[in-house]
Design an enzyme around this catalytic site. Structure first.
Site, PDB file in Angstrom:
ATOM      1  N   GLY A  91     -47.775  39.230   4.592  1.00 38.06           N
ATOM      2  CA  GLY A  91     -48.788  40.262   4.803  1.00 38.06           C
ATOM      3  C   GLY A  91     -48.470  40.925   6.131  1.00 38.06           C
ATOM      4  O   GLY A  91     -47.527  40.512   6.813  1.00 38.06           O
TER       5      GLY A  91
ATOM      6  N   ASP B 278     -46.697  36.239  17.120  1.00 38.09           N
ATOM      7  CA  ASP B 278     -47.668  36.705  18.126  1.00 38.09           C
ATOM      8  C   ASP B 278     -48.255  38.072  17.774  1.00 38.09           C
ATOM      9  O   ASP B 278     -49.095  38.603  18.506  1.00 38.09           O
ATOM     10  CB  ASP B 278     -47.011  36.766  19.512  1.00 38.09           C
ATOM     11  N   GLY B 279     -47.792  38.648  16.660  1.00 40.87           N
ATOM     12  CA  GLY B 279     -48.350  39.930  16.223  1.00 40.87           C
ATOM     13  C   GLY B 279     -47.884  41.131  17.029  1.00 40.87           C
ATOM     14  O   GLY B 279     -48.344  42.250  16.810  1.00 40.87           O
TER      15      GLY B 279
ATOM     16  N   ASP C 133     -40.363  42.223   0.181  1.00 39.44           N
ATOM     17  CA  ASP C 133     -41.504  42.760   0.941  1.00 39.44           C
ATOM     18  C   ASP C 133     -41.072  43.896   1.863  1.00 39.44           C
ATOM     19  O   ASP C 133     -41.916  44.522   2.498  1.00 39.44           O
ATOM     20  CB  ASP C 133     -42.192  41.650   1.751  1.00 39.44           C
TER      21      ASP C 133
ATOM     22  N   ARG D 261     -45.982  54.150  12.579  1.00 38.72           N
ATOM     23  CA  ARG D 261     -45.092  54.444  11.455  1.00 38.72           C
ATOM     24  C   ARG D 261     -45.834  55.362  10.495  1.00 38.72           C
ATOM     25  O   ARG D 261     -47.005  55.139  10.191  1.00 38.72           O
ATOM     26  CB  ARG D 261     -44.713  53.137  10.767  1.00 38.72           C
TER      27      ARG D 261
ATOM     28  N   ARG E 285     -48.047  41.844  12.069  1.00 40.58           N
ATOM     29  CA  ARG E 285     -48.055  42.461  13.407  1.00 40.58           C
ATOM     30  C   ARG E 285     -48.173  43.974  13.295  1.00 40.58           C
ATOM     31  O   ARG E 285     -47.608  44.726  14.083  1.00 40.58           O
ATOM     32  CB  ARG E 285     -46.788  42.107  14.139  1.00 40.58           C
TER      33      ARG E 285
HETATM   34  P1  AMP Z   1     -40.034  41.394   8.750  1.00 41.73           P
HETATM   35  O1  AMP Z   1     -38.849  40.499   8.871  1.00 41.73           O
HETATM   36  O2  AMP Z   1     -40.247  42.284   9.923  1.00 41.73           O
HETATM   37  O3  AMP Z   1     -40.053  42.136   7.475  1.00 41.73           O
HETATM   38  O4  AMP Z   1     -41.310  40.424   8.750  1.00 41.73           O
HETATM   39  C1  AMP Z   1     -41.550  39.454   7.762  1.00 41.73           C
HETATM   40  C2  AMP Z   1     -42.950  38.935   7.883  1.00 41.73           C
HETATM   41  O5  AMP Z   1     -43.159  38.336   9.160  1.00 41.73           O
HETATM   42  C3  AMP Z   1     -44.028  40.003   7.763  1.00 41.73           C
HETATM   43  O6  AMP Z   1     -45.116  39.448   7.083  1.00 41.73           O
HETATM   44  C4  AMP Z   1     -44.339  40.324   9.198  1.00 41.73           C
HETATM   45  O7  AMP Z   1     -45.628  40.861   9.347  1.00 41.73           O
HETATM   46  C5  AMP Z   1     -44.212  38.970   9.870  1.00 41.73           C
HETATM   47  N1  AMP Z   1     -43.847  39.069  11.297  1.00 41.73           N
HETATM   48  C6  AMP Z   1     -42.695  39.467  11.833  1.00 41.73           C
HETATM   49  N2  AMP Z   1     -42.741  39.445  13.170  1.00 41.73           N
HETATM   50  C7  AMP Z   1     -43.974  39.005  13.514  1.00 41.73           C
HETATM   51  C8  AMP Z   1     -44.654  38.750  14.737  1.00 41.73           C
HETATM   52  N3  AMP Z   1     -44.071  38.953  15.927  1.00 41.73           N
HETATM   53  N4  AMP Z   1     -45.927  38.312  14.670  1.00 41.73           N
HETATM   54  C9  AMP Z   1     -46.527  38.095  13.493  1.00 41.73           C
HETATM   55  N5  AMP Z   1     -45.949  38.296  12.309  1.00 41.73           N
HETATM   56  C10 AMP Z   1     -44.692  38.762  12.300  1.00 41.73           C
HETATM   57 MG    MG Z   2     -41.216  43.395   6.673  1.00 44.76          MG
END
Ligand code: AMP
Ligand code: MG
Length: 486
Positions: A87, A122-123, A250, A173, A90
């Site tokens: 989901g 950490d979001g 995703d 974005r 961040r």
């Molecule tokens: P991504 O690799 O950017 O597509 O992220 C995969 C998942 O990890 C998604 O659900 C993101 O929202 C979550 N995510 C990535 N980086 C962070 C972060 N620093 N804090 C919280 N969730 C994260």
């Molecule tokens: Mg992603």
């Protein structure tokens, strides 16, 4: 502040059942300052927010622009493994901006802080990854490749721990949609009623001409269009030499836009099996795997419609993906060679060229741009990209064949040269360049960032002010690989 007169974002996502999202307020970014505003995009979507209002959105204070932020729930296959716990971890969907033609644009605040889907994260986002996404999306858009965009960036001195401590930043974005393949996987996991609402939502938003169709027909439209658009997108990525790096389901937009930027790379030297993601040990997302992985992702999407579509329909959608991809790739590649309509033998001509470029580690973008110098007194600038002293036999045989093919085209060489310059960029967002931009920005100098933002919007022009970056990179600058950490 008179909130009655404050600009307002719409929020259509709340039309979906509650399980699809959580209302979350951003964690405000203290002492936020604007790094960059994308005025070109602002103008394109008739966005008249001023700097103060933009900073209000970017900092997450949300006092000057009225909106209803939420974190979206989705699931997905990460590196081939299903993860039900995904989901927006961040980022928050702030809502939609409506342009003067009535088109709605999603505004999503990346780096907004923790949400129920943050897991151990950490979001937050850091300036480095935010700049990379901002510039790459602009670069792709400039090259004619569908992509989300960035409306602007802000940063602060709040520290964020990654491998090292980095400055916090946020990005807005902008996109036609924030619906991913993973949303349909989520709907499928929740049952028929969920699928029905999501299909109705997506069809109303993106295929309104099909609103009266049966649910089965809507499923077909959504799947088939996702396959066709994704296939065309992949043909473009391969042609411009874009390595995405994290093609998890995703990270796939349901309408075939480039979505979610991580350790991406535009080619320096052409390498057919290049892996841009340092953490991708098995090369799942290598350059020469990208189209197949996109097809794999489309197959996952098709499984979401079990019960709505027949096996034959799913099969048909996959076949249409393959056919669309093959045709689009050939068309896009021959355009890079200054040719207009696909002829017998063109596939082999392109294949042979790529094998040679891989063998001799030829700079991908410069080769095609400098092809315009072929058969002129500047021809040596092309050939020195291939070999400093002598053109290898394989290449000279290739140029002989190419010569015959260009002649078949039946146009003046000056016309052919113009086509080359219109199809091949003079500037490319190489990773080493992005890195220089980031290092300056981390010191508070945003000049290079804003210069590149503008330049990448017209990549086929000459850009003499960026001449230093139009030379082959030094060996130590090439082939930079990044990890997922952002
Ligand atoms: P991504 O690799 O950017 O597509 O992220 C995969 C998942 O990890 C998604 O659900 C993101 O929202 C979550 N995510 C990535 N980086 C962070 C972060 N620093 N804090 C919280 N969730 C994260
Ligand atoms: Mg992603």
């Amino acid at each position: 502040m008179d909130t009655l007169n404050a600009p307002k974002l719409e929020q259509d996502y709340t039309d979906l059942p509650k399980s699809y999202f959580s209302h979350v307020q951003p964690e405000p970014m203290e002492n936020a300052k604007l790094v960059s505003v994308n005025h070109t995009l602002m103008a394109q979507i008739d966005c008249d927010l001023n700097d103060e209002q933009l900073l209000d959105l970017l900092s997450g204070y949300l006092q000057q622009v009225s909106c209803d932020p939420l974190a979206q729930k989705y699931v997905g296959h990460q590196f081939g493994v299903y993860n039900p716990d995904l989901g927006d971890g961040r980022g928050l969907l702030l809502g939609q901006w409506r342009d003067n033609s009535g088109q709605a644009w999603d505004f999503h605040l990346k780096g907004a802080g923790r949400t129920p889907y943050s897991r151990r994260g950490d979001g937050r986002a850091v300036l480095r990854s935010t700049i990379r996404e901002y510039l790459a999306s602009e670069a792709l858009n400039g090259l004619g490749v569908p992509s989300t965009r960035g409306l602007g960036i802000a940063t602060s001195d709040e520290p964020v721990q990654r491998e090292i401590v980095e400055p916090r930043a946020t990005l807005i974005r902008v996109s036609h949609t924030h619906i991913r393949f993973g949303h349909f996987q989520f709907a499928a996991s929740k049952g028929a009623a969920h699928m029905e609402t999501l299909l109705n939502f997506v069809v109303q938003k993106h295929y309104p001409e099909h609103q009266q169709d049966s649910l089965e027909d809507k499923a077909w439209v959504v799947l088939h269009q996702a396959c066709i658009k994704t296939a065309k997108l992949l043909a473009k990525w391969q042609t411009v030499g874009f390595n995405h790096g994290v093609m998890n389901t995703d990270n796939m937009s349901i309408i075939g836009e480039t979505f979610d930027f991580g350790p991406f790379a535009f080619f320096d030297d052409f390498k057919i099996d290049f892996i841009c993601n340092h953490s991708d040990y098995e090369g799942r997302y290598a350059y020469n795997q990208q189209a197949q992985i996109a097809l794999w992702n489309c197959k996952v999407l098709a499984t979401c419609f079990d019960g709505l579509l027949t096996e034959e329909q799913a099969q048909q959608a996959m076949e249409d993906f393959v056919q669309t991809y093959n045709r689009a790739y050939l068309e896009d590649m021959i355009a890079k060679l200054g040719l207009e309509t696909v002829q017998n033998g063109d596939k082999e001509l392109i294949g042979d060229l790529l094998v040679l470029m891989d063998e001799f580690q030829v700079d991908y973008s410069l080769f095609f741009r400098r092809l315009a110098k072929w058969q002129t007194d500047k021809e040596s600038e092309l050939f020195e990209l291939i070999h400093p002293e002598q053109l290898p036999v394989g290449f000279s045989q290739w140029f002989d064949k190419f010569s015959v093919r260009v002649e078949q085209e039946g146009v003046d060489l000056s016309v052919w040269r113009e086509r080359i310059l219109k199809a091949n960029p003079s500037i490319v967002l190489r990773n080493y360049i992005a890195q220089q931009i980031i290092e300056k920005a981390e010191r508070g100098d945003y000049v290079m960032l804003n210069e590149w933002l503008i330049a990448l919007q017209s990549p086929f022009e000459e850009h003499p002010n960026l001449a230093d970056f139009q030379q082959p990179p030094r060996p130590y600058q090439k082939g930079m690989k990044l990890s997922c950490s952002s």
